[in-house]
Write an enzyme that holds these catalytic residues in place. Structure first.
Site, PDB file in Angstrom:
ATOM      1  N   LYS A   1     -23.342 -59.381  21.492  1.00 15.27           N
ATOM      2  CA  LYS A   1     -22.592 -59.384  20.232  1.00 15.27           C
ATOM      3  C   LYS A   1     -22.713 -60.718  19.502  1.00 15.27           C
ATOM      4  O   LYS A   1     -22.916 -60.757  18.293  1.00 15.27           O
ATOM      5  CB  LYS A   1     -21.123 -59.079  20.530  1.00 15.27           C
ATOM      6  CG  LYS A   1     -20.289 -58.904  19.269  1.00 15.27           C
ATOM      7  CD  LYS A   1     -18.830 -58.592  19.602  1.00 15.27           C
ATOM      8  CE  LYS A   1     -18.065 -58.316  18.321  1.00 15.27           C
ATOM      9  NZ  LYS A   1     -16.623 -58.145  18.569  1.00 15.27           N
TER      10      LYS A   1
ATOM     11  N   GLU B   1     -24.593 -40.289  22.310  1.00 17.67           N
ATOM     12  CA  GLU B   1     -25.761 -41.174  22.289  1.00 17.67           C
ATOM     13  C   GLU B   1     -27.014 -40.523  22.873  1.00 17.67           C
ATOM     14  O   GLU B   1     -28.135 -40.839  22.478  1.00 17.67           O
ATOM     15  CB  GLU B   1     -25.484 -42.480  23.042  1.00 17.67           C
ATOM     16  CG  GLU B   1     -24.473 -43.402  22.363  1.00 17.67           C
ATOM     17  CD  GLU B   1     -23.051 -43.135  22.786  1.00 17.67           C
ATOM     18  OE1 GLU B   1     -22.790 -42.064  23.385  1.00 17.67           O
ATOM     19  OE2 GLU B   1     -22.181 -43.982  22.528  1.00 17.67           O
TER      20      GLU B   1
ATOM     21  N   PHE C   1     -15.242 -55.869  29.508  1.00 14.40           N
ATOM     22  CA  PHE C   1     -14.994 -54.523  29.014  1.00 14.40           C
ATOM     23  C   PHE C   1     -16.279 -53.929  28.426  1.00 14.40           C
ATOM     24  O   PHE C   1     -16.960 -54.564  27.632  1.00 14.40           O
ATOM     25  CB  PHE C   1     -13.896 -54.546  27.941  1.00 14.40           C
ATOM     26  CG  PHE C   1     -13.658 -53.206  27.329  1.00 14.40           C
ATOM     27  CD1 PHE C   1     -13.150 -52.153  28.086  1.00 14.40           C
ATOM     28  CD2 PHE C   1     -13.965 -52.968  25.995  1.00 14.40           C
ATOM     29  CE1 PHE C   1     -12.958 -50.895  27.522  1.00 14.40           C
ATOM     30  CE2 PHE C   1     -13.770 -51.713  25.426  1.00 14.40           C
ATOM     31  CZ  PHE C   1     -13.258 -50.681  26.190  1.00 14.40           C
ATOM     32  N   GLN C   2     -16.600 -52.745  28.832  1.00 15.70           N
ATOM     33  CA  GLN C   2     -17.809 -52.023  28.406  1.00 15.70           C
ATOM     34  C   GLN C   2     -19.087 -52.817  28.695  1.00 15.70           C
ATOM     35  O   GLN C   2     -20.057 -52.735  27.952  1.00 15.70           O
ATOM     36  CB  GLN C   2     -17.742 -51.637  26.923  1.00 15.70           C
ATOM     37  CG  GLN C   2     -16.687 -50.565  26.664  1.00 15.70           C
ATOM     38  CD  GLN C   2     -16.794 -49.920  25.295  1.00 15.70           C
ATOM     39  OE1 GLN C   2     -17.161 -50.572  24.329  1.00 15.70           O
ATOM     40  NE2 GLN C   2     -16.455 -48.645  25.213  1.00 15.70           N
TER      41      GLN C   2
ATOM     42  N   MET D   1     -34.088 -20.605  35.391  1.00 15.84           N
ATOM     43  CA  MET D   1     -35.172 -21.046  36.260  1.00 15.84           C
ATOM     44  C   MET D   1     -34.674 -21.247  37.686  1.00 15.84           C
ATOM     45  O   MET D   1     -35.331 -20.856  38.654  1.00 15.84           O
ATOM     46  CB  MET D   1     -35.806 -22.327  35.717  1.00 15.84           C
ATOM     47  CG  MET D   1     -37.054 -22.746  36.458  1.00 15.84           C
ATOM     48  SD  MET D   1     -38.329 -21.473  36.434  1.00 15.84           S
ATOM     49  CE  MET D   1     -39.233 -21.929  34.962  1.00 15.84           C
TER      50      MET D   1
END
Lengths: 166, 579
Positions: B159, B47, B109-110, B471
């Protein structure tokens, strides 16, 4: 370094979920300080008014107002001037007062400060007092000797004097 | 209509043709609609790459880029990309799935508090609780993201709201009473600025990303040429002014060009347009442009006076303000003599053209940048990663057009270059796109080689491979007594084999002169290609240590023509260590 002052910031915001979090989060993230914040409905439907007491120099204040203005849910922001602003805070003080003598003293003090007794039990008295923060501080100091069980303060809310509105 | 259908319809109505996303449990209703829609969906492999690709798309095209991630980890993976876009004022819309509304707050969940997490890194965010709110919120999101000072907007989509049936309204209104960005600069301020400019003998313009966002490069060029002011740019302002122009000074700041750093120090009037005076640009603020009156033009009032004190602030859209400013200047004084200052600028520039020609093996990064530059067309879009590769590109690469140099400036996100290039190529399929990455940054996002292969997105990835976090290693060398703590990346992977395992063409380049043919063939091939370019790990970029003024360079500033008189500069003690 410019002088640090206490500022009264009044903000008109949309009255919807998350707005307080956006404002509070902004203060935390930018390292601005909040002494107190009060929120309630305003005269406009769907909008709430926040009064934020914050300390900082003029540069910090300028950033606070500008950053607040950037929030999409904030409609208007103003830094209220102390001289032309009325500022009031509500405070409830539960004082330990097991004897008649103490109760009578507490009631007298409350009276002098135009406070009211709003609850009594065998052990305690609860004072309701409204005023500016200094006045409330003074009353708290006076009754501290009896033993304070609990204090709940709202923090100040404020608006300009006279016909001026924001 | 269902909520999910409303999302896709609203996106299409806003002109969206492509989205970058990754599905998940709570996004099933939305993805079911995407299945039948004409919207092009590019399935990334992480993502974070969806967000960076949307960002690259936005920076290359000027249109809002759209990315999608599911609830919980999908949303948190978007976060780095959203923060990157926020810091660089890039307009993206991130759609995140959320657990059904009745489960919000139950640690389902999630489930994660996406709005809470993204609040400090978005311009605004929405969470519809009813499907009927969706069209208005999406329309508002595009408006907010793309106007004023652009920035990312998040919509958190439970959802059940995606599944809910509703009766759509005909007219979708945007109601944002608290959002009115200023466009036109205040005439009095413009007048003050014009007077200041006319009376200055040594003006310099500092162009930031705001010039590109407001598409005011032409106005900038006119102003520069009219008043004889050389133009330096911030990292994000690269491309806002043609760097091959005789009045271009190149980038300013910690890794800036010597010309830029010294002339800003010398100038008596600094006209800053669409920049925010970041610490990397100004160095020590007390030393910054200390001989100059500063005019600051920005659309965001909160940027005025935030980092440095300015003499004439002008809040407004750079394009409109620059136009008005130029009109005002011409009105006051039609013929401005600029020869003396311009000649001085040209002489100074000529004396410190940074050296890029070397014959060394391993390759000097400067040579690599030169060969890449020599190969590319003017309109090629280059993206960079973060670190030495980025600063070498910023310092040595000549950008001529806006929206052709894309880099994560504010957040400094390693792993940005490759997915941003992917997004840029999707936005501009006819334009060549080259990602210049470090080996460290590329490895953070290399899984998306699958995406460019599967969708045939023919970008060329040039890895400046020094097996270092260059760097950080440079700072360890300069400021931490050469104690190279965890900056060597070791011998694996073999980037050529890695690319080939994804079916992506790859080649390893190690000698001067190798790049031109390989790069131009890769671009002609029309296929994604990776070039693993082995560079000298010891090469250091001249820099201004944190806390120092811009003229206090550390490291030798090598100029192209050795016979020119070396211009002296102060060697600063290496005691100062900062962030």
């Amino acid at each position: 370094m410019e002088e640090e002052r206490t500022h009264i910031i009044s903000a008109l915001v949309l009255h919807k979920p998350g707005v307080l979090q956006r404002v509070a989060g902004l203060f935390t993230r930018r390292g601005f300080n909040i002494d107190s914040i009060t929120v309630g409905t305003s005269e406009k439907e769907g909008m709430a008014r926040m009064t934020i007491i914050s300390r900082g120099d003029d540069k910090v204040l300028e950033q606070i107002t500008k950053q607040l203005n950037k929030l999409i849910d904030v409609i208007k922001v103003r830094d209220l001037e102390h001289e032309t602003t009325v500022k009031r805070e509500l405070c409830l003080i539960k004082v330990h007062s097991p004897t008649e003598k103490i109760r009578s003293e507490v009631i007298q003090y409350a009276g002098i400060f135009r406070g009211r007794i709003i609850d009594v039990s065998s052990e305690t008295l609860t004072i309701e007092i409204t005023g500016d923060s200094d006045k409330i501080d003074t009353l708290i100091d006076l009754v501290r000797g009896f033993g304070i069980k609990e204090i709940a303060r709202t923090g100040p809310t404020a608006m300009s004097r006279g016909i001026k509105t924001m | 209509m269902k909520g999910g259908q409303a999302i896709i319809k609203s996106l299409t109505d806003a002109g969206v043709e492509v989205v970058f996303g990754y599905p998940g449990g709570v996004l099933l209703p939305l993805y079911d609609v995407i299945y039948d829609s004409n919207l092009r969906h590019i399935l990334v492999r992480h993502e974070q790459c969806a967000a960076h690709a949307a960002d690259g798309y936005a920076r290359a095209s000027g249109e809002v880029g759209v990315c999608i991630g599911t609830s919980g980890p999908g949303a948190t993976n978007l976060v780095t990309g959203i923060a990157t876009a926020y810091m660089d004022s890039s307009p993206i819309l991130a759609l995140a799935g959320q657990v059904p509304s009745h489960l919000i707050g139950n640690d389902a969940f999630q489930e994660v508090d996406t709005l809470g997490i993204t609040m400090p890194i978005t311009k605004h965010s929405f969470q519809p609780m009813k499907a009927k709110e969706i069209p208005g919120m999406i329309k508002s999101s595009f408006y907010i993201a793309s106007t004023g000072r652009p920035g990312p907007v998040v919509i958190d989509l439970p959802k059940d709201v995606q599944e809910e049936e509703f009766e759509p309204e005909k007219n979708i209104k945007i109601e944002l009473p608290g959002y009115k960005p200023t466009k036109k600069g205040h005439p009095l301020q413009i007048k003050k600025a014009a007077k200041l400019i006319i009376n200055s003998k040594k003006p310099v313009i500092l162009a930031g990303g705001g010039v590109i966002l407001s598409e005011s490069s032409l106005e900038l060029l006119k102003l520069s040429e009219t008043i004889g002011a050389p133009v330096t740019n911030t990292l994000l302002g690269k491309g806002s002014f043609p760097e091959d122009h005789e009045l271009s000074l190149g980038m300013l700041g910690m890794h800036g060009r010597k010309t830029a750093n010294f002339l800003v120090d010398e100038c008596d009037c600094l006209i800053a347009v669409g920049c925010r005076f970041s610490d990397r640009t100004t160095g020590n603020v007390d030393e910054f442009a200390k001989n100059a009156k500063i005019i600051h033009i920005d659309i965001d009032p909160a940027e005025i006076g935030k980092n440095i004190e300015v003499d004439v602030p002008i809040v407004g859209d750079a394009k409109i303000v620059l136009r008005d400013l130029l009109d005002m200047i011409i009105k006051y004084k039609s013929n401005i003599t600029t020869d003396e200052w311009v000649n001085h600028v040209k002489e100074f520039k000529n004396a410190c053209i940074p050296r890029m020609t070397y014959n060394d093996v391993p390759l000097k990064p400067q040579t690599v940048i030169k060969e890449i530059f020599d190969t590319l067309e003017d309109d090629t879009i280059v993206t960079t990663d973060v670190g030495q590769n980025q600063m070498w590109m910023a310092h040595y690469f000549t950008s001529k057009h806006p929206r052709t140099f894309l880099s994560s400036g504010g957040l400094g996100t390693m792993g940005f270059g490759f997915p941003a290039a992917m997004g840029a190529k999707v936005a501009k399929p006819e334009t060549d796109v080259v990602a210049v990455c470090g080996d460290g940054g590329f490895l953070m996002v290399c899984q998306d080689l699958a995406t460019i292969k599967e969708y045939d997105i023919p970008i060329v990835i040039c890895i400046l491979d020094n097996r270092r976090l260059g760097m950080v290693a440079q700072w360890q060398k300069l400021f931490y007594d050469k104690r190279m703590s965890h900056t060597h990346l070791g011998e694996v992977p073999d980037f050529v084999m890695l690319a080939e395992s994804f079916g992506v063409n790859a080649e390893r380049l190690e000698r001067p002169g190798d790049i031109k043919d390989c790069l131009s063939n890769a671009l002609k091939s029309g296929e994604p290609t990776l070039l693993d370019i082995i560079i000298d790990p010891e090469e250091i970029l001249p820099m201004v240590p944190p806390g120092c003024g811009l003229t206090e360079l550390v490291g030798e500033y090598k100029v192209e023509r050795e016979n020119l008189e070396e211009i002296t500069y102060h060697e600063k003690s290496q005691e100062k260590v900062g962030d």
